[in-house]
Design an enzyme around this catalytic site. Structure first.
Site, PDB file in Angstrom:
ATOM      1  CB  CYS A  94      -0.990  -0.059   1.157  1.00 55.97           C
ATOM      2  SG  CYS A  94      -2.440   0.971   0.887  1.00 55.97           S
ATOM      3  CG  HIS A 191      -3.096  -3.001   4.462  1.00 62.09           C
ATOM      4  ND1 HIS A 191      -1.871  -2.634   4.956  1.00 62.09           N
ATOM      5  CD2 HIS A 191      -3.564  -1.937   3.779  1.00 62.09           C
ATOM      6  CE1 HIS A 191      -1.610  -1.389   4.578  1.00 62.09           C
ATOM      7  NE2 HIS A 191      -2.616  -0.944   3.866  1.00 62.09           N
TER       8      HIS A 191
HETATM    9  N1  GLN Z   1      -2.178   6.603   2.459  1.00 59.70           N
HETATM   10  C1  GLN Z   1      -2.300   5.814   1.290  1.00 59.70           C
HETATM   11  C2  GLN Z   1      -3.682   5.873   0.671  1.00 59.70           C
HETATM   12  O1  GLN Z   1      -4.628   6.176   1.331  1.00 59.70           O
HETATM   13  C3  GLN Z   1      -1.901   4.382   1.587  1.00 59.70           C
HETATM   14  C4  GLN Z   1      -2.865   3.715   2.516  1.00 59.70           C
HETATM   15  C5  GLN Z   1      -2.376   2.441   3.097  1.00 59.70           C
HETATM   16  O2  GLN Z   1      -1.184   2.153   3.183  1.00 59.70           O
HETATM   17  N2  GLN Z   1      -3.348   1.662   3.571  1.00 59.70           N
HETATM   18  O3  GLN Z   1      -3.819   5.603  -0.504  1.00 59.70           O
END
Ligand code: GLN
Length: 241
Positions: A94, A191
């Site tokens: 992510c 995740h």
């Molecule tokens: N902050 C990033 C987004 O919202 C990555 C989010 C994350 O790692 N879950 O796209």
């Protein structure tokens, strides 16, 4: 045999238990009698990517991604780029995945220039893409994960995705792709953490790392009964095919 893992920004990028990926790698390496060494590479700590066989970067919120940008540009960017190009095994989740691309523009307009190791970019929208999802790699591995991102990632021409979406959003909710794959770098929105749920994917990473280091990777099969049951249950309850 020994595999050395660098865990980048373990305290900043660790959403939804992403460090569970390190635990899964360790578990499946140890079960094959392979030693592992893990090092935490925090902000302010320099590292040489040649010292490691696997790099792992977890995900984070826009806030953390912004905070660590300064540190990233003080040398870690070049090391990560070198590792990508040299074919080291990298798993990036992510926010960590977004870091490998050219930039991430947050939904509220903040521009985070990234390392550009692979040709893709990410732009955020207010509406987040959230939920359990699944996709299939070119080896036919079905991966289940949990996604929660505002960023929409668009791969450059000819850049290979990690998989094709079975159900859920993936890179951008539009083109049916999920993640990126370049040499032995694997970027994904999954995740959960992703590796404990997907032992075949974990073994793919381990095989690549052993091939890089020892020229071969005869992985003894492990009993995946519990993992397979858990995955089948996730597929049944949450994945609409
Ligand atoms: N902050 C990033 C987004 O919202 C990555 C989010 C994350 O790692 N879950 O796209």
């Amino acid at each position: 045999m020994i595999i050395r893992i660098a865990h980048l920004y373990p305290d900043m990028l660790n959403l939804y238990g992403d460090r569970g990926n390190i635990i899964a790698l360790s578990h499946r390496l140890k079960a094959r009698g392979i030693e592992i060494q893990t090092e935490k590479i925090t902000m302010g700590k320099s590292f040489n990517s040649d010292d490691y066989d696997i790099l792992f970067i977890g995900g984070g919120q826009d806030f953390e991604q912004d905070v660590l940008l300064d540190d990233l540009t003080k040398g870690k960017d070049a090391e990560i780029k070198k590792a990508v190009q040299s074919g080291s095994v990298i798993l990036a989740i992510c926010g960590g995945y977004q870091m490998l691309g050219k930039y991430y523009k947050t939904y509220d307009g903040k521009m985070l220039p990234y390392i550009g190791a692979i040709d893709f970019y990410t732009e955020g929208k207010e509406e987040r893409m959230i939920g359990n999802y699944a996709y299939k790699t070119k080896e036919g591995i079905e991966i289940v994960g949990f996604e929660n991102h505002s960023g929409r990632t668009y791969l450059g021409n000819g850049v290979e995705p990690l998989g094709k979406i079975i159900s859920g959003f993936g890179n951008n909710g539009e083109d049916g792709t999920e993640g990126v794959r370049f040499k032995n770098t694997f970027g994904t929105y999954s995740h959960g953490p992703v590796l404990p749920k997907n032992p075949e994917f974990t073994d793919l990473l381990i095989s690549k790392a052993l091939e890089n280091k020892y020229g071969k990777s005869d992985l003894a099969p492990l009993d995946n009964t519990l993992e397979s049951k858990a995955k089948a249950q996730v597929m049944k309850l949450y994945i609409k095919k």
